[in-house]
Design a protein around this motif. Structure first.
Motif, PDB file in Angstrom:
ATOM      1  N   PRO A 134      11.310  45.663  21.065  1.00  0.00           N
ATOM      2  CA  PRO A 134      11.100  47.161  21.576  1.00  0.00           C
ATOM      3  C   PRO A 134      12.152  48.097  21.382  1.00  0.00           C
ATOM      4  O   PRO A 134      13.391  47.587  21.527  1.00  0.00           O
ATOM      5  N   PHE A 135      11.848  49.261  21.078  1.00  0.00           N
ATOM      6  CA  PHE A 135      12.923  50.233  20.700  1.00  0.00           C
ATOM      7  C   PHE A 135      12.125  51.641  21.398  1.00  0.00           C
ATOM      8  O   PHE A 135      10.979  51.697  21.778  1.00  0.00           O
ATOM      9  N   LYS A 136      13.143  52.667  21.766  1.00  0.00           N
ATOM     10  CA  LYS A 136      12.816  53.743  22.209  1.00  0.00           C
ATOM     11  C   LYS A 136      13.715  54.856  21.301  1.00  0.00           C
ATOM     12  O   LYS A 136      14.891  54.777  21.454  1.00  0.00           O
ATOM     13  N   PHE A 137      12.798  55.829  21.017  1.00  0.00           N
ATOM     14  CA  PHE A 137      13.727  56.873  20.257  1.00  0.00           C
ATOM     15  C   PHE A 137      13.491  58.231  21.120  1.00  0.00           C
ATOM     16  O   PHE A 137      12.253  58.613  21.209  1.00  0.00           O
ATOM     17  N   THR A 138      14.436  58.990  21.609  1.00  0.00           N
ATOM     18  CA  THR A 138      14.412  60.242  22.478  1.00  0.00           C
ATOM     19  C   THR A 138      15.051  61.326  21.689  1.00  0.00           C
ATOM     20  O   THR A 138      16.311  61.120  20.960  1.00  0.00           O
ATOM     21  N   THR A 139      14.501  62.426  21.814  1.00  0.00           N
ATOM     22  CA  THR A 139      15.115  63.610  20.927  1.00  0.00           C
ATOM     23  C   THR A 139      14.843  64.929  22.026  1.00  0.00           C
ATOM     24  O   THR A 139      14.046  65.026  22.833  1.00  0.00           O
ATOM     25  N   GLU A 140      16.164  65.551  22.278  1.00  0.00           N
ATOM     26  CA  GLU A 140      15.951  66.783  23.447  1.00  0.00           C
ATOM     27  C   GLU A 140      16.801  68.015  22.517  1.00  0.00           C
ATOM     28  O   GLU A 140      17.911  67.971  22.113  1.00  0.00           O
ATOM     29  N   LEU A 141      15.873  68.920  22.441  1.00  0.00           N
ATOM     30  CA  LEU A 141      16.302  70.245  22.113  1.00  0.00           C
ATOM     31  C   LEU A 141      16.651  71.187  23.191  1.00  0.00           C
ATOM     32  O   LEU A 141      15.996  70.969  24.191  1.00  0.00           O
ATOM     33  N   TYR A 142      17.896  71.749  23.189  1.00  0.00           N
ATOM     34  CA  TYR A 142      18.062  72.854  24.519  1.00  0.00           C
ATOM     35  C   TYR A 142      18.602  74.142  23.984  1.00  0.00           C
ATOM     36  O   TYR A 142      19.411  73.912  23.007  1.00  0.00           O
ATOM     37  N   TYR A 143      18.583  75.109  25.026  1.00  0.00           N
ATOM     38  CA  TYR A 143      19.437  76.242  24.797  1.00  0.00           C
ATOM     39  C   TYR A 143      19.767  76.748  26.236  1.00  0.00           C
ATOM     40  O   TYR A 143      18.997  76.732  27.127  1.00  0.00           O
ATOM     41  N   LYS A 144      20.959  77.088  26.299  1.00  0.00           N
ATOM     42  CA  LYS A 144      21.409  77.501  27.747  1.00  0.00           C
ATOM     43  C   LYS A 144      22.133  78.874  27.721  1.00  0.00           C
ATOM     44  O   LYS A 144      22.976  79.104  26.798  1.00  0.00           O
ATOM     45  N   LYS A 145      21.588  79.817  28.328  1.00  0.00           N
ATOM     46  CA  LYS A 145      21.866  81.310  28.325  1.00  0.00           C
ATOM     47  C   LYS A 145      22.976  81.175  29.573  1.00  0.00           C
ATOM     48  O   LYS A 145      22.702  81.136  30.999  1.00  0.00           O
ATOM     49  N   LEU A 146      24.138  81.545  29.468  1.00  0.00           N
ATOM     50  CA  LEU A 146      25.375  81.719  30.244  1.00  0.00           C
ATOM     51  C   LEU A 146      25.541  83.265  30.679  1.00  0.00           C
ATOM     52  O   LEU A 146      25.864  83.858  29.785  1.00  0.00           O
ATOM     53  N   ASP A 147      25.634  83.387  31.880  1.00  0.00           N
ATOM     54  CA  ASP A 147      26.007  84.812  32.372  1.00  0.00           C
ATOM     55  C   ASP A 147      27.223  84.755  33.294  1.00  0.00           C
ATOM     56  O   ASP A 147      27.157  83.738  34.248  1.00  0.00           O
ATOM     57  N   ASP A 148      27.772  85.801  33.692  1.00  0.00           N
ATOM     58  CA  ASP A 148      28.747  85.950  34.922  1.00  0.00           C
ATOM     59  C   ASP A 148      29.695  84.819  34.746  1.00  0.00           C
ATOM     60  O   ASP A 148      30.290  84.089  35.769  1.00  0.00           O
ATOM     61  N   LEU A 149      30.127  84.420  33.439  1.00  0.00           N
ATOM     62  CA  LEU A 149      31.029  83.010  33.430  1.00  0.00           C
ATOM     63  C   LEU A 149      32.541  83.477  33.981  1.00  0.00           C
ATOM     64  O   LEU A 149      32.941  84.571  33.909  1.00  0.00           O
ATOM     65  N   ILE A 150      33.236  82.328  34.444  1.00  0.00           N
ATOM     66  CA  ILE A 150      34.668  82.544  34.703  1.00  0.00           C
ATOM     67  C   ILE A 150      35.345  81.855  33.705  1.00  0.00           C
ATOM     68  O   ILE A 150      35.236  80.694  33.621  1.00  0.00           O
ATOM     69  N   PRO A 151      36.021  82.460  32.835  1.00  0.00           N
ATOM     70  CA  PRO A 151      36.738  81.860  31.756  1.00  0.00           C
ATOM     71  C   PRO A 151      37.773  80.984  32.346  1.00  0.00           C
ATOM     72  O   PRO A 151      38.474  81.093  33.439  1.00  0.00           O
TER      73      PRO A 151
END
Length: 803
Positions: free
Chosen positions: A598-615
């Motif tokens: 048995p095998f399992k292949f996983t793919t995830e695409l993501y995008y994160k919009k970041l606001d009010d960041l504290i550098p």
């Protein structure tokens, strides 16, 4: 007339035959061997695609034809398939079925699924993880760092980054209670034991994004740990050159208790660093988990932890060569002074759960956390910076030219005390195909710190920064603050599962809200996800998630540090706001068999919009925040993971992550400190041919370097990038005693379930990985970044006993 008569007879008898055949209704409950209902189990008629699935209570209902023989097939991932034959079924039939666990184990790190993953949190069971080569001594975080989308650049630390987020953006729960880390840790050398005791862990839940509303306010990931409830007397003892641990658990009919004690020392590993000296780290902790169920209605739980981490260090000398083949520099330092650090933490959590019935629970949880932290050091160094090429462009000369001579002194007296109390009430309800969860929480925080640190540099007889009249410090910081605040939060979510013509659908929708009386801010976070197991191919799973994730500032994040000519002052920013991350995730799983395995292949695409960041800036594992919301940004990428039996009977996995994250400060786009463009990790497990008592485990990592720049400078100065992180660890284990079946009859060996002895080789290839940089100045006022290397090749011997 003959044809008409025949047609009349058919018309007369056909309805009778149809009525005689008819249908029957079959309903019941599908349960496991402990009589717990199994949700979304498949029930179908053999030879047909159509069927049904069980609801959250394990109930099912199916209409079948009333013919001579009907075969019903009951199946569920992780359980043995069962068939039931109905002879000429009629009317309404009740048929309850018990599915036995298949006992399918996935090798070194066991992932046993009782149901298909239809949410954004992966459930993992860690078994035999002590056989994995791990320089940190077997932390659960080391296992998490091998997952897709996760990275770690320091084998001395349990910290990890997820999809471009900082260490502080990861939230950790143990039995539903949030866990806190020490705040003053500056380096992995100081870092002791993580809170999680791996000997006591039953289940691991991990999400790298798009997680549900029941989890709190962090922007990157969730690590959800469940401690075990033993069913009988069990225990283990392990020892190695890195420390030792002991665990014992026992249970009666209504009571269970686990106890774990750990001792860890980095002395052996730190001895391989280029800075030679007397390292004396000692990290010790004790944990207990008690569970009492006097009856079916009530359940009481308690977790206690006492931890003391000491770090003492007297440096002596250091010799580092760096540069390129055409321009080689050598950095020599002779040290004086010492460092003494102490980190003491105490944690206690009590819970009361009332089970109204099998489908409705309500829980009351209270916890308290206290930490006392001290960092004190006075270290002086006399250094020589030399060019081994004699100042020429050729590397063949043996001449040495001194290009920098100086001294420096580093001083710190940092003290911090923090108390956090948490009170919450939570409920869980199963209503038909809905699983509803809700919670209310009050968190009280009291933090007091006193920081005083400075650094003086002298280069070629001149104090830096050089002035004609005064001796100036290149850096100084003074801070004395305290805060007392309250946070109120709530959440509500619903998981709805149903079967349709396209397959099994799972919807998760929830909201989370929070109010902090320090800055008078209220935040509201809707979150949702959907999963589909299509009928045309049940080996596929599609998932999508989106949500708003705020990170309410904790103490370090709203300390506003202002630096003028190297002199830093700290104030607490009451105008601070929560950082925000909006997640968009698309994912898919494909299960298949290759080479009969048995095998399992996983793919995830993501995008994160970041606001009010504290550098923030990162030095080793110390994060220094600006204390102001002054940036926006994004993180985007793809994570891929191939998981399965590369070798029959053992599991391995290969992960590849590609990622880009940037932030905009003063209208300028710059990489975030965690901008790691690629990360390739590999774990491989194998047995010796013909002998499963010998086992080999291999871990390998290739990860892009991270941005860096001069210390105590702005984010705009972070324009360099460290070399790629490359590391290979290998472990060989031999099983001396295998007494799972109780065949041993010796006085001692009959009480031992397993005995393993092993040898590990850390950093097999002997690669010098860069951890951070020390900056020096030559006689021409040129700055050089001298690399601080991590540990070199080391051998570890270990012994594991289980009973």
């Amino acid at each position: 007339m003959k044809y008409c008569a025949l047609l009349a007879l058919i018309m007369i008898f056909f309805p009778t035959a149809s009525i005689a055949q008819g249908t029957a209704k079959v309903s019941g409950i599908v349960m496991d061997q402990d009589n717990n209902p199994i949700e979304i189990a498949n029930v179908r008629i053999q030879g047909q695609i159509t069927g049904t699935v069980t609801d959250l209570r394990g109930h099912y209902s199916l209409t079948v034809p009333s013919k001579d023989s009907v075969v019903l097939v009951y199946s569920m991932l992780g359980y043995n398939t069962k068939k039931r034959v109905l002879k000429n079924p009629k009317g309404e039939i009740t048929l309850n079925v018990i599915l036995l666990n298949s006992g399918y184990e996935l090798g070194e790190v066991t992932v046993t699924e009782s149901k298909r993953q239809t949410g954004m949190t992966e459930r993992i069971k860690a078994k035999d993880r002590k056989l994995m080569p791990d320089a940190s001594g077997g932390n659960i975080e080391s296992l998490i760092a091998t997952q897709a989308g996760v990275s770690s650049h320091n084998e001395l630390s349990s910290q990890y980054n997820v999809r471009g987020g900082s260490f502080d953006e990861n939230i950790v729960y143990v039995n539903g209670v949030e866990i806190y880390r020490p705040l003053l840790i500056r380096s992995g050398q100081q870092e002791g034991l993580s809170f999680i005791n791996p000997d006591m862990v039953q289940e691991i839940g991990f999400s790298s994004g798009g997680y549900e509303s029941k989890y709190g306010d962090k922007m990157s990931s969730v690590l959800d740990i469940t401690y075990k409830k033993p069913e009988h007397l069990e225990g283990s003892v392990s020892t190695s050159l890195l420390g030792a641990s002991a665990y014992v658990g026992f249970a009666t009919k209504h009571f269970s208790m686990t106890n774990g004690i750990r001792y860890k020392t980095n002395r052996y590993l730190l001895g391989s660093l280029e800075t030679k000296g007397e390292y004396d780290p000692a990290f010790l902790d004790y944990q207990t988990y008690i569970n009492w169920t006097p009856n079916k209605r009530w359940e009481f739980g308690f977790i206690g932890n006492i931890s003391q981490n000491k770090y003492n260090f007297k440096p002596k000398d250091r010799n580092t060569k760096f540069g390129t083949i055409s321009s080689i520099q050598e950095f020599k330092v002779y040290f004086g002074g010492q460092e003494k650090d102490l980190f003491q933490t105490y944690f206690g959590s009590g819970s009361i759960t009332y089970h109204l019935n099998p489908y409705n629970d309500i829980s009351f949880i209270g916890s308290a956390f206290h930490t006392k932290e001290q960092e004190t050091y006075d270290i002086t160094g006399e250094y020589w910076l030399s060019s081994l090429n004699g100042g020429t462009s050729t590397a063949t000369t043996n001449d040495t030219e001194t290009i920098g001579v100086g001294t420096y002194m580093e001083h710190a007296r940092n003290y911090l005390n923090a108390d956090v109390q948490n009170y919450s009430i939570a409920g869980s309800h199963k209503i038909h195909s809905n699983q509803i969860k809700w919670g209310l929480e009050l968190k009280k925080e009291f933090i007091k710190d006193k920081l005083r640190e400075w650094e003086m540099r002298d280069s070629a007889g001149y104090s830096l920064p050089h002035t004609s009249n005064n001796v100036e410090l290149i850096y100084s910081l003074a801070s004395k603050n305290k805060i007392r605040s309250d946070r109120f939060s709530f959440y509500a979510q619903d998981v709805y599962k149903f079967s349709s013509n396209i397959g099994l659908l799972t919807f998760n929708f929830g909201v989370r809200g929070s109010y902090w009386n320090w800055n008078k801010e209220f935040i509201f976070s809707p979150r949702t996800s959907i999963a589909l197991i299509p009928r045309f191919n049940e080996d596929l799973t599609f998932r999508a998630a989106s949500g708003v994730y705020y990170q309410a500032p904790f103490y370090k994040e709203f300390r506003d540090t202002t630096t003028i000519n190297g002199n830093a002052t700290v104030t607490l920013n009451k105008d601070i706001k929560s950082q925000r991350s909006i997640h968009f995730v698309l994912a898919g799983d494909y299960r298949f068999r290759a080479l009969g395995r048995p095998f399992k292949f996983t793919t995830e695409l993501y995008y994160k919009k970041l606001d009010d960041l504290i550098p923030y800036n990162v030095n080793n594992v110390h994060i220094s925040y600006y204390g102001k919301n002054m940036a926006s940004g994004y993180a985007t990428g793809i994570d891929m993971k191939l998981f399965g039996e590369f070798v029959q009977g053992t599991d391995s996995w290969l992960c590849l992550s590609l990622m880009k994250t940037e932030e905009q400060i003063n209208k300028k786009w710059i990489p975030r400190p965690t901008d790691q463009r690629y990360n390739l990790s590999f774990f491989f497990s194998d047995y010796f041919p013909g002998n499963k008592k010998w086992k080999m485990n291999l871990k390998a990592t290739l990860a892009d370097g991270l941005p860096f720049g001069p210390p105590h400078s702005g984010r705009e100065e972070i324009v360099f990038r460290t070399p790629a992180y490359k590391r290979v660890d290998i472990g060989m284990s031999r099983q001396i005693i295998d007494n799972e079946d109780g065949d041993y009859r010796g006085r001692i060996s009959r009480h031992i379930r397993n005995m393993w002895i092993g040898i590990d080789i850390f950093n097999l290839l002997g690669i010098n990985n860069v951890n951070s940089y020390y900056w020096v100045t030559d006689i021409s006022n040129n700055q050089y970044a001298v690399p601080n290397y991590l540990t070199s090749r080391q051998i570890n011997i270990r012994l594991l006993l289980e009973f």
